[in-house]
Write an enzyme that holds these catalytic residues in place. Structure first.
Site, PDB file in Angstrom:
ATOM      1  N   GLY A   1       0.774  -1.209  -0.083  1.00 32.70           N
ATOM      2  CA  GLY A   1      -0.153  -0.100  -0.161  1.00 32.70           C
ATOM      3  C   GLY A   1       0.858   1.260  -0.041  1.00 32.70           C
ATOM      4  O   GLY A   1       2.059   1.449  -0.539  1.00 32.70           O
ATOM      5  N   SER A   2       0.382   2.329   0.746  1.00 34.96           N
ATOM      6  CA  SER A   2       0.896   3.642   0.517  1.00 34.96           C
ATOM      7  C   SER A   2       2.434   3.776   0.996  1.00 34.96           C
ATOM      8  O   SER A   2       3.009   4.811   0.785  1.00 34.96           O
ATOM      9  CB  SER A   2      -0.106   4.706   1.314  1.00 34.96           C
ATOM     10  OG  SER A   2      -1.082   4.688   0.635  1.00 34.96           O
ATOM     11  N   THR A   3       2.875   2.913   1.804  1.00 30.40           N
ATOM     12  CA  THR A   3       4.249   2.888   2.463  1.00 30.40           C
ATOM     13  C   THR A   3       5.097   2.750   1.201  1.00 30.40           C
ATOM     14  O   THR A   3       6.260   3.222   1.197  1.00 30.40           O
ATOM     15  CB  THR A   3       4.440   1.715   3.424  1.00 30.40           C
ATOM     16  OG1 THR A   3       4.277   0.509   3.010  1.00 30.40           O
ATOM     17  CG2 THR A   3       3.981   2.227   4.889  1.00 30.40           C
ATOM     18  N   PHE A   4       4.751   2.157   0.087  1.00 29.59           N
ATOM     19  CA  PHE A   4       5.484   2.057  -1.175  1.00 29.59           C
ATOM     20  C   PHE A   4       5.466   3.329  -1.727  1.00 29.59           C
ATOM     21  O   PHE A   4       6.535   3.613  -2.631  1.00 29.59           O
ATOM     22  CB  PHE A   4       4.718   1.010  -1.736  1.00 29.59           C
ATOM     23  CG  PHE A   4       5.811   0.453  -3.128  1.00 29.59           C
ATOM     24  CD1 PHE A   4       6.728  -0.448  -2.889  1.00 29.59           C
ATOM     25  CD2 PHE A   4       5.747   0.927  -4.235  1.00 29.59           C
ATOM     26  CE1 PHE A   4       7.782  -0.781  -3.902  1.00 29.59           C
ATOM     27  CE2 PHE A   4       6.414   0.509  -5.428  1.00 29.59           C
ATOM     28  CZ  PHE A   4       7.534  -0.280  -5.083  1.00 29.59           C
ATOM     29  N   LYS A   5       4.830   4.384  -1.517  1.00 32.25           N
ATOM     30  CA  LYS A   5       4.868   5.650  -2.267  1.00 32.25           C
ATOM     31  C   LYS A   5       6.224   6.149  -1.868  1.00 32.25           C
ATOM     32  O   LYS A   5       6.785   7.205  -2.752  1.00 32.25           O
ATOM     33  CB  LYS A   5       3.883   6.452  -1.819  1.00 32.25           C
ATOM     34  CG  LYS A   5       2.347   6.054  -2.234  1.00 32.25           C
ATOM     35  CD  LYS A   5       1.248   6.838  -1.487  1.00 32.25           C
ATOM     36  CE  LYS A   5       0.052   6.310  -2.234  1.00 32.25           C
ATOM     37  NZ  LYS A   5      -1.225   6.978  -1.564  1.00 32.25           N
TER      38      LYS A   5
END
Length: 574
Positions: A305-309
């Site tokens: 999810g958004s931690t991969f951003k």
């Protein structure tokens, strides 16, 4: 006349042949007695010698401060030598009573004709001493070692455990087997033709050599507190499991790795659930044990999810396809080919800069960055950052990233990858990659093993680990530290903020497959101090009930841990 002559010749041939055979046998006997005497003497002695093994003490595992996490307890192995038993009924009766064993089981072993038969292993030393004092003919009591873990469930899936032969089975116990196992010794006794040990004949004894001590980077105090926090949030949110990982982003040393529910290392074959094992087949129970022993931080993959951003932003900045003041617009979705991909904020974020986009964790902003990068450049950075390789963590069974084949990635796949969906990585991979992006661009190797010590505490070996330089520029790394600090101070990660400390981080809430199940994974990854990271923490909560947003339930876990361990690590408030 001819017949008499023929018979005499025949008799002469027979005697001559017999004489030659006798001479040959005498010659062979003389040769064996004179020239091969020593060889056959040794063979004869071997027929009357019995060897018993003396187990070596396994080396201890100690934490970063020298606290013992894995050690040994003295136990006994009770055996019988059939040829030496003078009163089998007495032996059966007394061993059954003292060892609390079924009499028929003991009888089968006592009456079995063999050089030596084990009755029971891992017997408490007090009971072993009691049996030794009975002085039962034919009963042997040998001291042995059983692995013992003073803190039961602490770091169970990291430390691992040993089997009945004291050999490592999972975790660090198996990874560092060659340093920990030691060398067994032997006792050699002489017996008569009946197998009875001869009195007055000295034993030959080769003393065992104990294994070396393994010192690891894990800190007992940090592990204990992190484990308590994981258990607390798991209970509060009725989650399936919780993983917490704490590491030094500058050198890859892992200070804590939590996977709750943990299991009791001193009873590793007892399930840590309330499932009725009596109704399970052997295969079902083994599968349940395998699942219990799994280290989710390294063995299991998930959609980040958004931690991969953090990775998408770093690649975009490094490639120069996005800048801090670039303007974006979020109406609540972005259309890519024939797909409408939504933002987590239904009404959208409206006009925003790239800085605001990362603070808001806005999906359309990162979709745009991913599309600007394109498939070729995005995959180039996957390779450059190390995402497509194993981290090399010193634990067995590390899983690799599950990513689309490059040739199968279209615009829609690229869009979903950009904000952390449609592929899977392990928590250790994400933590290691983020560490490398915020530490100045050095790809570190996550690890526990620090050094090996001998019985006197002298250093035998210090482990070194690979680093890769310049996976991003120092400028990009510094920019990412600033951006992620703003996420905590002004954006979606504000629940990780601690007064007086500069904290950077990123939240995430991802949905598991199938989407129709409505199950979520909530996570947060953070580091401190933001300008010079010394500690990176990650919390992953699997299938929490009720509120499931990472910023709401995972960020506070890391905040609480940081509040307690930053002063402990000597990181003072500004």
């Amino acid at each position: 006349m001819r017949n008499k002559t023929y018979n005499k010749k025949k008799i002469l041939v027979v005697f001559s042949t017999a004489a030659l055979i006798i001479l040959g046998l005498v010659g062979r006997l003389a040769y064996l007695m004179i020239f091969d005497a020593e060889y056959y003497q040794k063979k004869a002695e071997a027929l009357h010698e019995r060897e018993r093994e003396i187990k070596a003490a396994r080396g201890e595992i100690i934490d970063a401060n020298g606290k013992v996490l894995a050690t040994n307890r003295t136990v006994c192995t009770i055996s019988v030598i059939h040829s030496q038993i003078t009163d089998p009924e007495k032996v059966i009766r007394q061993l059954s009573a003292v060892l609390e064993m079924d009499e028929e089981t003991v009888r089968k072993r006592v009456e079995k004709v063999s050089s030596m038969e084990r009755i029971k292993t891992n017997v408490d030393k007090k009971i072993g001493d009691q049996i030794r004092n009975m002085e039962l003919d034919g009963v042997k009591v040998d001291e042995d070692f059983k692995r013992y873990y003073p803190y039961n469930e602490l770091a169970s899936k990291v430390l691992g455990f040993t089997g009945g032969d004291n050999q490592g089975i999972i975790g660090l116990e198996v990874r560092y087997e060659e340093y920990l196992k030691g060398i067994n010794g032997t006792i050699l006794t002489t017996t008569d033709a009946r197998g009875v040990e001869l009195e007055g004949v000295a034993e030959d004894r080769i003393e065992p050599i104990a294994g070396n001590t393994l010192q690891i980077s894990l800190d007992y105090n940090i592990q204990m507190y992190a484990q308590q926090m994981a258990e607390k949030v798991m209970e509060e949110k009725q989650a399936d499991k919780v993983a917490i990982l704490l590491m030094n982003p500058q050198n890859g040393e892992i200070l804590a790795m939590v996977n709750v529910p943990e299991f009791n290392l001193n009873e590793p074959f007892e399930l840590n659930t309330e499932d009725n094992t009596d109704s399970m087949s052997d295969e079902e129970k083994q599968e349940a044990l395998n699942q219990m022993w799994r280290n989710g931080c390294i063995n299991d993959t998930y959609e980040p999810g958004s931690t991969f951003k953090i990775i998408t932003a770093s690649a975009g900045l490094e490639e120069g396809v996005v800048h801090l003041d670039d303007q974006f617009n979020c109406p609540g979705y972005k259309i890519v080919e024939d797909r409408k991909i939504r933002c987590h904020k239904v009404g959208g974020h409206g006009a925003e800069t790239f800085v605001q986009g990362i603070q808001n964790s806005c999906n359309p902003v990162f979709i745009e960055v991913g599309l600007r990068l394109g498939v070729d450049h995005f995959y180039k950075y996957f390779q450059q950052f190390g995402l497509m390789s194993l981290t090399g963590v010193d634990l067995p069974g590390e899983a690799g990233t599950i990513m689309h084949k490059k040739e199968n990635v279209g615009q829609v796949e690229l869009a979903t990858i950009s904000f952390g969906q449609s592929f899977q990585i392990t928590p250790i991979q994400l933590a290691t990659t983020v560490s490398s992006l915020i530490n100045g661009g050095r790809r570190v190797t996550p690890h526990f093993g620090v050094k090996v010590l001998d019985k006197d505490g002298e250093e035998v070996e210090t482990f070194e680990y690979e680093e890769k330089e310049n996976i991003v520029s120092e400028e990009t790394s510094a920019t990412m530290r600033m951006l992620l600090e703003s996420v905590v101070s002004e954006g979606s990660g504000k629940n990780a903020y601690i007064e007086g400390y500069r904290i950077g981080g990123k939240t995430a809430t991802s949905q598991t497959l199938p989407r129709s199940a409505n199950k979520y994974i909530s996570s947060f990854i953070g580091f401190a101090p933001a300008d010079n990271p010394q500690i990176l923490g990650m919390c992953v909560i699997y299938n929490p009930q009720g509120v499931y947003y990472g910023g709401t339930i995972a960020a506070p876990v890391i905040r609480s841990i940081f509040e307690n361990i930053l002063p402990y690590l000597g990181i003072e408030k500004e």
